[in-house]
Design a protein around this motif. Structure first.
Motif, short mmCIF file in Angstrom:
data_model
loop_
_atom_site.label_atom_id
_atom_site.label_comp_id
_atom_site.label_asym_id
_atom_site.label_seq_id
_atom_site.Cartn_x
_atom_site.Cartn_y
_atom_site.Cartn_z
N ALA A 88 0.84 -1.21 0.00
CA ALA A 88 0.00 0.00 0.00
C ALA A 88 0.86 1.25 0.00
O ALA A 88 1.98 1.25 0.52
N GLN A 89 0.37 2.32 -0.63
CA GLN A 89 1.12 3.58 -0.70
C GLN A 89 1.22 4.20 0.69
O GLN A 89 0.26 4.25 1.44
N GLY A 90 2.42 4.67 0.99
CA GLY A 90 2.64 5.28 2.29
C GLY A 90 1.95 6.63 2.40
O GLY A 90 1.57 7.26 1.41
N ALA A 91 1.81 7.09 3.62
CA ALA A 91 1.17 8.38 3.88
C ALA A 91 2.05 9.52 3.40
O ALA A 91 3.27 9.42 3.37
N THR A 92 1.43 10.63 2.97
CA THR A 92 2.16 11.80 2.52
C THR A 92 2.89 12.44 3.70
O THR A 92 2.32 12.59 4.78
N GLY A 93 4.15 12.81 3.45
CA GLY A 93 4.93 13.43 4.51
C GLY A 93 4.39 14.80 4.90
O GLY A 93 3.70 15.47 4.13
N SER A 94 4.69 15.23 6.09
CA SER A 94 4.21 16.51 6.61
C SER A 94 5.34 17.48 6.86
O SER A 94 5.21 18.39 7.67
N GLY A 95 6.48 17.29 6.18
CA GLY A 95 7.60 18.19 6.40
C GLY A 95 7.36 19.57 5.80
O GLY A 95 6.49 19.77 4.96
N ALA A 96 8.13 20.56 6.25
CA ALA A 96 8.01 21.91 5.76
C ALA A 96 8.51 22.01 4.32
O ALA A 96 9.39 21.26 3.91
N GLN A 97 7.92 22.91 3.54
CA GLN A 97 8.33 23.09 2.15
C GLN A 97 9.73 23.69 2.10
O GLN A 97 10.06 24.59 2.86
N GLY A 98 10.54 23.16 1.20
CA GLY A 98 11.90 23.65 1.07
C GLY A 98 11.95 25.07 0.51
O GLY A 98 10.99 25.59 -0.07
N ALA A 99 13.11 25.72 0.69
CA ALA A 99 13.29 27.09 0.21
C ALA A 99 13.33 27.12 -1.31
O ALA A 99 13.70 26.15 -1.96
#
Length: 212
Positions: A88-99
């Motif tokens: 199954a596809q993993g959950a979308t990450g919640s990291g901050a958007q890069g510069a």
């Protein structure tokens, strides 16, 4: 009676040329009656070469477990198994958007495009423009390089479309400073100004167009 039984067993053993076994002797004593205690069971006797042989003795106790033998050689590699199902596809990450990255270099100029098709001809104008000429005053110079100016003004609300000037005798070689249109000052018109070395005249003309 007991003695006879023992002798018979011994005589039988001698006749067979076999040493009587402890089991056979104990069995004979047991059948002869009580009062005599039997000894421990002896080893199995030698099988007689004459006759059908005696009965099979009881099974002995289980022996001690032997030592573990050496490890055998590694077996051949088995066939490759079937490919498993897609996970199954993993959950979308919640990291901050890069510069935002740095702006790239300007690309090379592209080739000149082909010339476009000629546009359709525009519609004809609604009508012609009428004009009239307005003369300005004739201004006389006093000589000695004195600057003079003549202004020709259009009628109220009309626009100037052109203009010019003329110079009069006796000196027709003056140093004209400017010949320019006047826009709403106070009305549209034309101005001619010059510096006249000797006694002479200058006059401006304005070409005007009436506004409907």
């Amino acid at each position: 009676m007991k003695t006879a039984t023992l002798v018979s067993a011994s005589a039988l053993a001698v006749a067979l040329n076999v040493v009587p076994s402890t089991t056979a002797i104990a069995d004979a004593i047991h059948r002869s009656g009580g009062g005599v205690s039997a000894g421990l069971p002896g080893p199995n006797g030698v099988k007689s070469a004459v006759g059908g042989g005696g009965e099979r003795g009881p099974q002995g106790p289980r022996g001690h477990e032997g030592k573990r033998g050496p490890q055998g050689p590694q077996g051949p590699r088995g066939p490759q198994g079937y490919q498993g199902a897609t996970g199954a596809q993993g959950a979308t990450g919640s990291g901050a958007q890069g510069a935002t990255g740095a702006q790239g270099a300007t690309g090379a100029q592209g080739a000149t495009g082909a010339q476009g098709a000629t546009g359709a001809q525009g519609a004809s104008g609604a009508g012609s423009i009428s004009t009239y000429v307005v003369p300005g005053p004739m201004v006389s110079g006093l000589g000695g390089g004195t600057p003079v100016s003549s202004e020709a003004l259009c009628n109220d609300n009309d626009v100037v479309t052109g203009g010019g000037y003329i110079e009069g005798p006796p000196n027709v070689v003056s140093m004209t400073i400017k010949s320019v249109p006047l826009k709403s000052s106070p009305r549209d018109g034309w101005q001619a100004a010059g510096s006249i070395p000797l006694l002479s005249n200058i006059q401006a003309f304005a070409v005007c167009s009436p506004v409907p």
